[in-house]
Design a protein around this motif. Structure first.
Motif, mmCIF file in Angstrom:
data_model
loop_
_atom_site.group_PDB
_atom_site.id
_atom_site.type_symbol
_atom_site.label_atom_id
_atom_site.label_comp_id
_atom_site.label_asym_id
_atom_site.label_seq_id
_atom_site.Cartn_x
_atom_site.Cartn_y
_atom_site.Cartn_z
ATOM 1 N N PRO A 130 1.593 -0.449 12.520
ATOM 2 C CA PRO A 130 2.445 -1.350 11.729
ATOM 3 C C PRO A 130 3.636 -1.877 12.513
ATOM 4 O O PRO A 130 4.181 -2.933 12.186
ATOM 5 C CB PRO A 130 2.884 -0.472 10.546
ATOM 6 N N GLU B 30 10.191 -11.083 4.316
ATOM 7 C CA GLU B 30 9.217 -10.030 4.597
ATOM 8 C C GLU B 30 7.898 -10.291 3.876
ATOM 9 O O GLU B 30 6.823 -9.974 4.392
ATOM 10 C CB GLU B 30 9.775 -8.668 4.181
ATOM 11 N N LYS B 31 7.965 -10.864 2.693
ATOM 12 C CA LYS B 31 6.747 -11.165 1.939
ATOM 13 C C LYS B 31 5.901 -12.193 2.683
ATOM 14 O O LYS B 31 4.678 -12.077 2.756
ATOM 15 C CB LYS B 31 7.114 -11.679 0.546
ATOM 16 N N GLU C 58 4.316 -10.660 5.711
ATOM 17 C CA GLU C 58 3.167 -9.865 5.276
ATOM 18 C C GLU C 58 1.911 -10.730 5.181
ATOM 19 O O GLU C 58 0.816 -10.317 5.586
ATOM 20 C CB GLU C 58 3.497 -9.270 3.912
ATOM 21 N N ASP D 218 -3.263 3.016 4.302
ATOM 22 C CA ASP D 218 -1.803 3.069 4.384
ATOM 23 C C ASP D 218 -1.241 2.242 3.229
ATOM 24 O O ASP D 218 -1.268 1.010 3.268
ATOM 25 C CB ASP D 218 -1.325 2.500 5.717
ATOM 26 N N PRO D 219 -0.720 2.872 2.181
ATOM 27 C CA PRO D 219 -0.286 2.132 0.991
ATOM 28 C C PRO D 219 0.985 1.316 1.199
ATOM 29 O O PRO D 219 1.353 0.522 0.336
ATOM 30 C CB PRO D 219 -0.056 3.246 -0.039
ATOM 31 N N LEU D 220 1.653 1.502 2.335
ATOM 32 C CA LEU D 220 2.901 0.788 2.591
ATOM 33 C C LEU D 220 2.678 -0.565 3.253
ATOM 34 O O LEU D 220 3.637 -1.317 3.452
ATOM 35 C CB LEU D 220 3.827 1.646 3.459
ATOM 36 N N ARG D 221 1.434 -0.874 3.582
ATOM 37 C CA ARG D 221 1.139 -2.148 4.233
ATOM 38 C C ARG D 221 0.439 -3.115 3.271
ATOM 39 O O ARG D 221 -0.169 -2.711 2.293
ATOM 40 C CB ARG D 221 0.244 -1.929 5.468
ATOM 41 N N ARG E 88 1.239 -5.798 -2.693
ATOM 42 C CA ARG E 88 0.744 -5.241 -3.952
ATOM 43 C C ARG E 88 -0.719 -5.546 -4.232
ATOM 44 O O ARG E 88 -1.278 -5.032 -5.203
ATOM 45 C CB ARG E 88 1.615 -5.730 -5.105
ATOM 46 N N ASN F 221 -2.878 -4.627 -2.089
ATOM 47 C CA ASN F 221 -3.504 -3.490 -1.419
ATOM 48 C C ASN F 221 -3.575 -2.330 -2.402
ATOM 49 O O ASN F 221 -2.553 -1.761 -2.780
ATOM 50 C CB ASN F 221 -2.693 -3.092 -0.184
ATOM 51 N N GLY G 296 -5.012 0.505 -1.751
ATOM 52 C CA GLY G 296 -5.040 1.758 -1.022
ATOM 53 C C GLY G 296 -6.415 2.388 -0.887
ATOM 54 O O GLY G 296 -7.456 1.731 -0.978
#
Length: 412
Positions: A190, A246-247, A250, A365-368, A371, A373, A375
């Protein structure tokens, strides 16, 4: 999924129907506990009242029990029920315009036609499309969000026509993008996708004043990369809180990863005589000053005038079955050793190529990847449990997936 199959007409010798009573009963009598709530209304005549038509009506002053379109539709809206309409005759056109003015735009399916077989086919397609759209929307912004109707309201300001570029002002901005990946290790890191690895350059453009389309998350605008290159710029609905920059980063990260995996897929596909899968080159555009006036967009080449299709969704629904694309999703899972799957494939198809945009990624990786994603469970329940290997999977020599497990997992 439940349905309200029929409601008795208040009277038998006029044409308007108890539409408001029927909708009110559906809204108040069903439990609506599911996170995805769809009300598909198919009708040939409008509600009672001169407001909706001038046809013969025993109740020209409106619903005899005092129901109004505003009260019924606002209640539906408060319960986050998504409304869809199947149009059988032109008698409902005024009703539809009134409904649009109250709750904003909503999908209307054309079911006009006398052939019963074709009508059934249209009904099935309308039902499937309604559910697919609703699942995608609620999975993205949540069923309890007040923004569930934001998209429909915005559509009232849509303009599907390309603008007169001569009268639009020239604007300046900066486009940013990530360098193409080289290895799987970079994909999984990441930290590779941070601001220090961004490339940038100045950019001159023109953009239409109104969007021509809207999806679940973004508005799409006609644009020009000056002087003449036709582009599409997309802007998020600004749902929720957080760092907007950041969105957008992403979204560029997802596009970069999807492009890398499609390149790896195509190297094998070419040798196996399999159609190519490509993704549009998407970049981030920043314009305005770096303060509250700053606006961000994603920008990509405009697709040719070919039918745009959504082939599958991030919720596991296959809307247009294409074995090559289902094999590509399988390939992304196997190539990344179960780390992620690329899904929500949409775009256009030619004889030997799919050209796609706006994918989603499920990743362990749920942090990448935002929403959309879902997981590890998203990979397991929405890909592994649903995927059926096809001839393209065999050509690619991908490990067979059975009963929600890959061959490697099943052997453990």
């Amino acid at each position: 999924m439940k349905s309200v199959s029929a409601f008795s007409s208040l009277i038998k010798d006029d044409l308007p129907e108890d539409v408001l009573g029927g909708l009110n009963a559906a809204i108040t009598q069903l439990d609506w506990k599911s996170s995805t709530r769809v009300l598909l209304h198919i009708g040939d005549y409008p509600p009672h009242g001169r407001r909706f038509s001038n046809i013969r009506d025993k109740y020209p002053n409106g619903d005899p029990y005092g129901l109004t379109a505003e009260s019924v539709l606002k209640m539906m809206q408060s319960k986050n029920i998504l409304y869809f309409f199947g149009r059988i005759t032109s008698h409902t056109d005024t009703m539809l315009q009134i409904f649009h003015n109250i709750i904003g735009e909503f999908p209307v399916f054309d079911l006009v036609g006398g052939d019963p077989i074709k009508l059934i086919e249209k009904f099935i397609k309308a039902t499937s499309s309604s559910i697919t759209y609703a699942v995608s929307l609620t999975s993205t912004i949540g069923s309890s969000s007040k923004d569930i109707y934001t998209l429909q309201r915005k559509k009232l300001d849509m303009n599907p026509n390309e603008p007169n570029w001569n009268i639009l002002p020239l604007q300046e901005g900066v486009v940013m993008w990530y360098h193409i990946l080289n290895t799987l290790e970079e994909l999984k890191d990441p930290n590779y996708f941070n601001k220090s690895n961004l490339f940038s350059k100045s950019f001159s453009f023109k953009i239409a004043s109104q969007p021509f389309s809207a999806g679940v998350e973004k508005y799409a605008y006609f644009a020009l990369d000056m002087p003449t290159k036709k582009m599409v710029m997309k802007e998020y609905l600004h749902v929720g809180q957080g760092d907007l920059f950041e969105k957008y980063l992403e979204a560029i990260e997802i596009s970069t990863i999807a492009s890398f995996l499609s390149t790896e897929f195509n190297l094998i596909a070419k040798r196996k005589n399999i159609s190519k899968v490509n993704f549009l080159n998407v970049k981030l555009l920043r314009c305005g000053t770096i303060d509250f006036c700053t606006r961000y967009y994603t920008i990509e080449p405009r697709l040719q005038n070919t039918e745009y299709k959504r082939f599958n969704t991030n919720t596991g629904v296959i809307t247009e079955l294409r074995p090559t694309l289902e094999a590509f999703v399988h390939f992304t899972y196997e190539y990344t050793k179960g780390y992620l799957v690329v899904c929500d494939l949409q775009g256009i198809e030619h004889n030997d190529e799919f050209l796609l945009t706006d994918p989603a990624i499920h990743c362990i990786d749920p942090l990448r990847f935002g929403r959309t994603n879902f997981g590890k469970e998203g990979i397991k329940q929405l890909f592994l449990a649903n995927h059926r290997c096809n001839d393209i999977c065999k050509k690619l020599k991908l490990n067979r997936i059975n009963n929600g497990l890959s061959a490697d997992d099943a052997a453990v």
